[in-house]
Write an enzyme that holds these catalytic residues in place. Sequence first.
Site, PDB file in Angstrom:
ATOM      1  N   GLY A  84     -16.639  -3.614  53.513  1.00  0.00           N
ATOM      2  CA  GLY A  84     -15.187  -3.701  53.280  1.00  0.00           C
ATOM      3  C   GLY A  84     -14.488  -3.844  54.612  1.00  0.00           C
ATOM      4  N   ALA A  85     -14.983  -4.813  55.423  1.00  0.00           N
ATOM      5  CA  ALA A  85     -14.639  -4.853  56.854  1.00  0.00           C
ATOM      6  C   ALA A  85     -13.462  -5.755  57.207  1.00  0.00           C
ATOM      7  CB  ALA A  85     -15.865  -5.348  57.636  1.00  0.00           C
ATOM      8  N   GLY A  88      -7.254  -3.818  56.152  1.00  0.00           N
ATOM      9  CA  GLY A  88      -6.915  -2.412  56.013  1.00  0.00           C
ATOM     10  C   GLY A  88      -7.791  -1.475  56.836  1.00  0.00           C
ATOM     11  N   TYR A  89      -8.208  -0.376  56.181  1.00  0.00           N
ATOM     12  CA  TYR A  89      -8.960   0.651  56.912  1.00  0.00           C
ATOM     13  C   TYR A  89     -10.327   0.166  57.388  1.00  0.00           C
ATOM     14  CZ  TYR A  89      -5.691   4.497  56.430  1.00  0.00           C
ATOM     15  OH  TYR A  89      -4.606   5.314  56.583  1.00  0.00           O
ATOM     16  N   GLU A 111     -13.919 -12.414  50.714  1.00  0.00           N
ATOM     17  CA  GLU A 111     -12.683 -13.136  51.026  1.00  0.00           C
ATOM     18  C   GLU A 111     -12.834 -14.601  50.639  1.00  0.00           C
ATOM     19  OE1 GLU A 111     -10.002 -11.647  51.992  1.00  0.00           O
ATOM     20  OE2 GLU A 111     -10.753  -9.720  52.683  1.00  0.00           O
ATOM     21  N   ASP A 147     -20.260 -10.405  47.396  1.00  0.00           N
ATOM     22  CA  ASP A 147     -19.994  -9.216  46.594  1.00  0.00           C
ATOM     23  C   ASP A 147     -20.869  -8.036  47.032  1.00  0.00           C
ATOM     24  OD1 ASP A 147     -19.449  -7.362  44.702  1.00  0.00           O
ATOM     25  OD2 ASP A 147     -20.265  -8.481  43.005  1.00  0.00           O
ATOM     26  N   ALA A 176     -12.175  -1.466  48.498  1.00  0.00           N
ATOM     27  CA  ALA A 176     -11.150  -1.249  47.477  1.00  0.00           C
ATOM     28  C   ALA A 176     -11.201  -2.478  46.599  1.00  0.00           C
ATOM     29  CB  ALA A 176      -9.773  -1.087  48.111  1.00  0.00           C
ATOM     30  N   TYR A 261      -8.274   9.623  49.507  1.00  0.00           N
ATOM     31  CA  TYR A 261      -6.848   9.941  49.657  1.00  0.00           C
ATOM     32  C   TYR A 261      -6.523  11.126  48.749  1.00  0.00           C
ATOM     33  CZ  TYR A 261      -1.797   9.476  49.795  1.00  0.00           C
ATOM     34  OH  TYR A 261      -0.456   9.740  49.968  1.00  0.00           O
ATOM     35  N   TYR A 271      -2.133   9.380  41.157  1.00  0.00           N
ATOM     36  CA  TYR A 271      -3.245   9.188  42.099  1.00  0.00           C
ATOM     37  C   TYR A 271      -4.322  10.267  41.922  1.00  0.00           C
ATOM     38  CZ  TYR A 271      -5.900   7.282  45.856  1.00  0.00           C
ATOM     39  OH  TYR A 271      -6.929   6.694  46.556  1.00  0.00           O
TER      40      TYR A 271
HETATM   41  P1  NAD Z   1      -7.951  -3.222  51.541  1.00  0.00           P
HETATM   42  O1  NAD Z   1      -7.547  -3.890  50.270  1.00  0.00           O
HETATM   43  O2  NAD Z   1      -7.132  -3.505  52.753  1.00  0.00           O
HETATM   44  O3  NAD Z   1      -9.485  -3.548  51.891  1.00  0.00           O
HETATM   45  C1  NAD Z   1     -10.482  -3.652  50.932  1.00  0.00           C
HETATM   46  C2  NAD Z   1     -11.722  -4.238  51.541  1.00  0.00           C
HETATM   47  O4  NAD Z   1     -12.740  -4.291  50.526  1.00  0.00           O
HETATM   48  C3  NAD Z   1     -11.580  -5.687  52.058  1.00  0.00           C
HETATM   49  O5  NAD Z   1     -12.346  -5.862  53.226  1.00  0.00           O
HETATM   50  C4  NAD Z   1     -12.200  -6.519  50.928  1.00  0.00           C
HETATM   51  O6  NAD Z   1     -12.733  -7.783  51.348  1.00  0.00           O
HETATM   52  C5  NAD Z   1     -13.318  -5.590  50.507  1.00  0.00           C
HETATM   53  N1  NAD Z   1     -13.833  -5.852  49.159  1.00  0.00           N
HETATM   54  C6  NAD Z   1     -13.207  -5.713  47.964  1.00  0.00           C
HETATM   55  N2  NAD Z   1     -14.062  -6.027  46.966  1.00  0.00           N
HETATM   56  C7  NAD Z   1     -15.245  -6.355  47.543  1.00  0.00           C
HETATM   57  C8  NAD Z   1     -16.509  -6.750  47.042  1.00  0.00           C
HETATM   58  N3  NAD Z   1     -16.756  -6.854  45.740  1.00  0.00           N
HETATM   59  N4  NAD Z   1     -17.481  -7.033  47.942  1.00  0.00           N
HETATM   60  C9  NAD Z   1     -17.269  -6.945  49.284  1.00  0.00           C
HETATM   61  N5  NAD Z   1     -16.093  -6.543  49.802  1.00  0.00           N
HETATM   62  C10 NAD Z   1     -15.103  -6.254  48.942  1.00  0.00           C
HETATM   63  O7  NAD Z   1      -7.976  -1.661  51.183  1.00  0.00           O
HETATM   64  P2  NAD Z   1      -7.707  -0.309  52.018  1.00  0.00           P
HETATM   65  O8  NAD Z   1      -6.381   0.213  51.600  1.00  0.00           O
HETATM   66  O9  NAD Z   1      -8.018  -0.469  53.436  1.00  0.00           O
HETATM   67  O10 NAD Z   1      -8.794   0.644  51.311  1.00  0.00           O
HETATM   68  C11 NAD Z   1     -10.049   0.927  51.857  1.00  0.00           C
HETATM   69  C12 NAD Z   1     -10.461   2.330  51.450  1.00  0.00           C
HETATM   70  O11 NAD Z   1      -9.539   3.255  52.038  1.00  0.00           O
HETATM   71  C13 NAD Z   1     -10.420   2.576  49.939  1.00  0.00           C
HETATM   72  O12 NAD Z   1     -11.468   3.428  49.566  1.00  0.00           O
HETATM   73  C14 NAD Z   1      -9.097   3.300  49.761  1.00  0.00           C
HETATM   74  O13 NAD Z   1      -9.059   4.106  48.591  1.00  0.00           O
HETATM   75  C15 NAD Z   1      -9.077   4.138  51.027  1.00  0.00           C
HETATM   76  N6  NAD Z   1      -7.739   4.665  51.395  1.00  0.00           N
HETATM   77  C16 NAD Z   1      -6.662   3.838  51.461  1.00  0.00           C
HETATM   78  C17 NAD Z   1      -5.415   4.372  51.779  1.00  0.00           C
HETATM   79  C18 NAD Z   1      -4.170   3.504  51.857  1.00  0.00           C
HETATM   80  O14 NAD Z   1      -3.058   4.028  51.871  1.00  0.00           O
HETATM   81  N7  NAD Z   1      -4.314   2.203  51.925  1.00  0.00           N
HETATM   82  C19 NAD Z   1      -5.288   5.745  52.057  1.00  0.00           C
HETATM   83  C20 NAD Z   1      -6.413   6.560  52.022  1.00  0.00           C
HETATM   84  C21 NAD Z   1      -7.656   6.001  51.682  1.00  0.00           C
END
Ligand code: NAD
Length: 428
Positions: A84-85, A88-89, A111, A147, A176, A261, A271
Site C-alpha cells: 500500500g505504498a 497516504g500513510y 494504481e 492486487d 485501504a 485509527y 468508525y
Molecule cells: P490511501 O487510500 O491513501 O492508500 C491506500 C493504499 O492502498 C494505496 O497505496 C493503494 O494503491 C493501496 N491499495 C488499495 N487496494 C489495493 C490492492 N488491492 N492491492 C494493492 N494495493 C492496494 O489510504 P490511507 O488513508 O493512507 O490508509 C492507509 C492505512 O492507514 C489504512 O489501514 C487506514 O485505515 C490507516 N489510517 C488512515 C488514517 C487516515 O486518516 N487517513 C488514520 C489512521 C489510520
Amino acid sequence: MAPRAVGFPKSNVLKARNNSYLWKLYRARRAKEVDLMKIEPKIRGFICTTAHPVGCEVQLQQQIDKVRKKGPIQGGSKKALIIGASTGYGMASRVALAFGCGADTLGIYFEREAEKGRTATPGFYQSRALEVKAQKEGTYAKSINGDAFSDEIKQQAIATIKQDLGTVDTVIYSLAAPRRVLPKTGEASRSTLKPIGQSFTSKTLDVNSGVVGEIFLEAASEEEVRQTIDVMGGEDWEMWMDALEAAGVLAPGALTVAYSYIGPSITVPVYRNGTIGAAKNHLERTAHKLQAKMQAKGGRAFVSVNKAVVTQASSAIPVMPLYISVLYRVMKEKGVHEGYLEQMDRLFREKLYSGKEIPVDSEGRIRVDDWEMLEDVQKEVERLWPLLETSNVLSLTDIQGYREDFLRLFGFGVEGVDYSADVDDNLI
Ligand code: NAD
C-alpha cells in the site's frame, strides 16, 4: 484523420460532417487529447478523476525535503517492503524509509496507468517519481503494481526480494481498499462504512459545496460486518507475513507494522464501533498473533494508531471530512498539526528506530494519534461541533485547509507548479 464528406455544396458538406457520428467521435477524442495537455482537477463526490504528473512529483519532492530537513534516521531499516505504498500513510512511510533511513524499498500498490484521454492515478505518478529520485541517489526502489490481496502478487514480491534484496527487515502494511477477492474461495468481499447495532444520524460536510447537512446511516447487517473484516481486518496481513516467513525472506528480528485509527466520541458510532472499527479490532488482534509467531526469531509486530488526515481513503468515510476540518483548525491553532508525512516521520524516527524500547499503550499499540487525542484539542473540537452549520463552516473550521490538502493528493494546488503550461506527453 478526420472523416471527409464529398459531393455536396460546401455548407451542406459542413453540416453533414459536423453531424456525422465519426466526426463527433473524432472531435470528442481530440478534445480529450487536448484536455490531457492542460490537466485540471475533475472532482466527482469524494474523488478526483484526474491527476497532475508534475504536481504529484513536486508534491513528493516536498515530502522528501521535509524528512531530509530533519536529518537521517539513524539505526533504521535497511531493506523494507511497503504494502500500500503509493499514497497516504503508505507513501509517507516509504518516503521516511527511503529518504530518512536510506532503506532499499519494494513498494506494492494498485494504481491505474494513463490511458488515451485519461491520466494515471496520483499514486502511479508519485511512485514513479519516488523510484527515479531514490535510484538517482543509488538507493534501490522498485514497485509492483497489482492486487496485494492475491497469491500471485505475494509470490511476485517474494521472487523480487529473493533476487534483489535477499531479505527485508521491515514490512509496512498500509492497505485501504473497498474490495478483496478471497484467494482461497475466489469470492469477493466488500467493505462498508456503517454503524453496528443501530442506525446513526450525524452532521456531515459536502466539502465541495461547503454545505453542512445530515447523514443517516443504517446499521450494518452481520454479513456486511463480516465482509468488511475480510477486506480491512488482519487476515491478509497475516497471509503476507506467513508467506514471507515460509519463503525465508524475513531478516532475523524483522519488524512489521500495520495502521489503525481510534478517534473521538464524535466519530465512534461510524468508525470505531462501526464496521471499519470491527475490522481494525481484528487487525489489532492479528498484531498480537503475529508477535507470538515472530518472537522466536526476535521479530516484532505492531499496530500504530495514526491521526486523522486527508487521504483518498479517509475522504470516503462519512462524518470524517467535517471532523477533520474542525480538527485541522484546532490543531493548527494550537501548533500541533501534522500531515501524513510528519506522522510517519515521527513514527519511524521517535518510536520505531529511536534506539529505545518502542512505547506502546495498554493494548500494545503504538500511538502517534497522541496529539489528536490531547484533552484540550478534543475539548475544543467538542465545543465547536454543535455550533457547525453551513453559514459558519468557513470561519469555524479549516475547510480551506482540507480542500487544499485534498487537491494536493492529486497533484493540484502545489506551490511551484505552472498549471498553465502544457504537460509533456512523456510524463502522462
Ligand atoms: P490511501 O487510500 O491513501 O492508500 C491506500 C493504499 O492502498 C494505496 O497505496 C493503494 O494503491 C493501496 N491499495 C488499495 N487496494 C489495493 C490492492 N488491492 N492491492 C494493492 N494495493 C492496494 O489510504 P490511507 O488513508 O493512507 O490508509 C492507509 C492505512 O492507514 C489504512 O489501514 C487506514 O485505515 C490507516 N489510517 C488512515 C488514517 C487516515 O486518516 N487517513 C488514520 C489512521 C489510520
